[in-house]
Design a protein around this motif. Structure first.
Motif, PDB file in Angstrom:
ATOM      1  N   UNK A  90      17.459  -2.184  10.698  1.00 38.54           N
ATOM      2  CA  UNK A  90      16.965  -3.538  10.433  1.00 38.54           C
ATOM      3  C   UNK A  90      17.072  -3.811   8.935  1.00 38.54           C
ATOM      4  N   UNK A  91      17.830  -4.836   8.528  1.00 40.05           N
ATOM      5  CA  UNK A  91      17.882  -5.151   7.103  1.00 40.05           C
ATOM      6  C   UNK A  91      16.621  -5.886   6.656  1.00 40.05           C
ATOM      7  N   UNK A  92      16.103  -5.509   5.489  1.00 38.97           N
ATOM      8  CA  UNK A  92      14.929  -6.175   4.925  1.00 38.97           C
ATOM      9  C   UNK A  92      15.360  -6.994   3.718  1.00 38.97           C
ATOM     10  N   UNK A  93      14.523  -7.945   3.298  1.00 33.80           N
ATOM     11  CA  UNK A  93      14.830  -8.668   2.065  1.00 33.80           C
ATOM     12  C   UNK A  93      14.907  -7.678   0.897  1.00 33.80           C
ATOM     13  N   UNK A  94      15.797  -7.922  -0.072  1.00 34.06           N
ATOM     14  CA  UNK A  94      15.858  -7.010  -1.221  1.00 34.06           C
ATOM     15  C   UNK A  94      14.719  -7.326  -2.180  1.00 34.06           C
ATOM     16  N   UNK A  95      14.454  -6.418  -3.094  1.00 38.59           N
ATOM     17  CA  UNK A  95      13.403  -6.628  -4.084  1.00 38.59           C
ATOM     18  C   UNK A  95      12.006  -6.343  -3.570  1.00 38.59           C
ATOM     19  N   UNK A  96      11.884  -5.656  -2.430  1.00 36.51           N
ATOM     20  CA  UNK A  96      10.544  -5.438  -1.881  1.00 36.51           C
ATOM     21  C   UNK A  96      10.015  -4.033  -2.135  1.00 36.51           C
TER      22      UNK A  96
END
Ligand code: MG
Length: 283
Positions: A90-96
């Motif tokens: 599952x791809x997550x938003x970057x910068x987290x």
């Protein structure tokens, strides 16, 4: 080599503490993505004790984050899932990503079913697409510990019978601010592979909740990279969380509460130690 990111810059561990490197890389991922530099011999501009610096996330700039689920047999059993036939992420938003000692803040919207998932994370060092079996190792820069913190109520509002019905809800449940602490260092893959296996454990207030080794994985670290590369062009700086073993709070109903301290330890890498804090009070 163990590489740390500190508020004073990127550093290499040695016998006496940390050697601050004289290179201009903004984080460990950037250093390891620069194949002109050998981090084990990079010039040193100063020395500090590990206790005298503030550790931050080894990956602070860009890079994508992928979550692999269902990769330990005991967790697959505990969750009543089917044995996976291929790797999915599952791809997550970057910068987290957050740091190894940062607080985990309960979200005001969903404070009641926040759970831990102790994991080993892969940092990609070489780009790759449709990577051949066994070749995944050559695309890994190093490994770190991770906690895939998850708000189960939000996550499960996007699932039915173990299947995803609303991916945005699943993603939100796993991407509230402070939900992805990683670190405390990146252990380079050459050194990581010198161990026959890595052990992983999670403690809450000192009590062991999860304990496993990489021998318990369905897909080993190389196979995870190969599998992820079938659907994605992996790039240096990408981070793959490789799944969690049995013992999550969801199984027992023992979710995280403000004041808890969660520790995730991976042998040869070190420990994430994150305190759980209450939601910010609205003004
Ligand atoms: Mg996970």
């Amino acid at each position: 080599v163990r590489l740390y990111n500190t508020t004073s810059g990127v550093a290499r561990a040695d016998d006496d503490g940390l050697a601050l490197l004289g290179t201009a890389h903004p984080d460990v991922a950037a250093l390891l993505g620069d194949h002109d530099i050998d981090p084990s011999t990079a010039p040193v501009r100063g020395r500090v004790a590990l206790d005298d610096v503030e550790l931050i996330s080894p990956v602070t700039h860009g890079g994508r984050v992928f979550l692999v689920g269902a990769n330990y047999r005991d967790h697959i059993e505990e969750a009543g899932l089917a044995m996976p036939k291929r790797v999915g992420g599952l791809p997550l938003p970057s910068g987290i990503l957050s740091g190894p000692v940062d607080d985990i803040r309960l979200p005001a919207e969903a404070p009641n079913e926040v759970d831990y998932e102790g994991e080993i994370a892969i940092l990609i060092g070489q780009p790759g697409h449709e990577i051949a079996p066994g070749d995944g190792w050559n695309h890994i820069a190093g490994l770190c510990a991770a906690n895939d913190v998850s708000a189960r109520d939000v996550q499960h509002s996007g699932m039915a019978d173990g299947r995803v019905t609303d991916i945005a809800r699943v993603r939100l449940g796993k991407s509230f601010p402070s939900f992805k602490p990683i670190g405390p260092c990146i252990l380079t893959i050459d050194e990581a592979r010198s161990y026959p296996r890595l052990s992983l454990s999670t403690r809450v207030n000192g009590e062991v909740r999860q304990s496993a080794t990489t021998d318990d994985m369905v897909f080993d670290l190389s196979a995870i990279v190969e599998g992820m590369s079938m659907a994605t062009d992996l790039r240096p700086g990408d981070l793959i969380l490789t799944g969690t073993p049995a013992g999550i709070g969801l199984t027992t109903g023992r979710f995280l509460q403000a004041g808890d301290v969660v520790e995730v330890t991976v042998s040869g890498i070190g420990t994430l130690r994150n305190q759980v804090v209450a939601p910010v009070e609205p003004h």
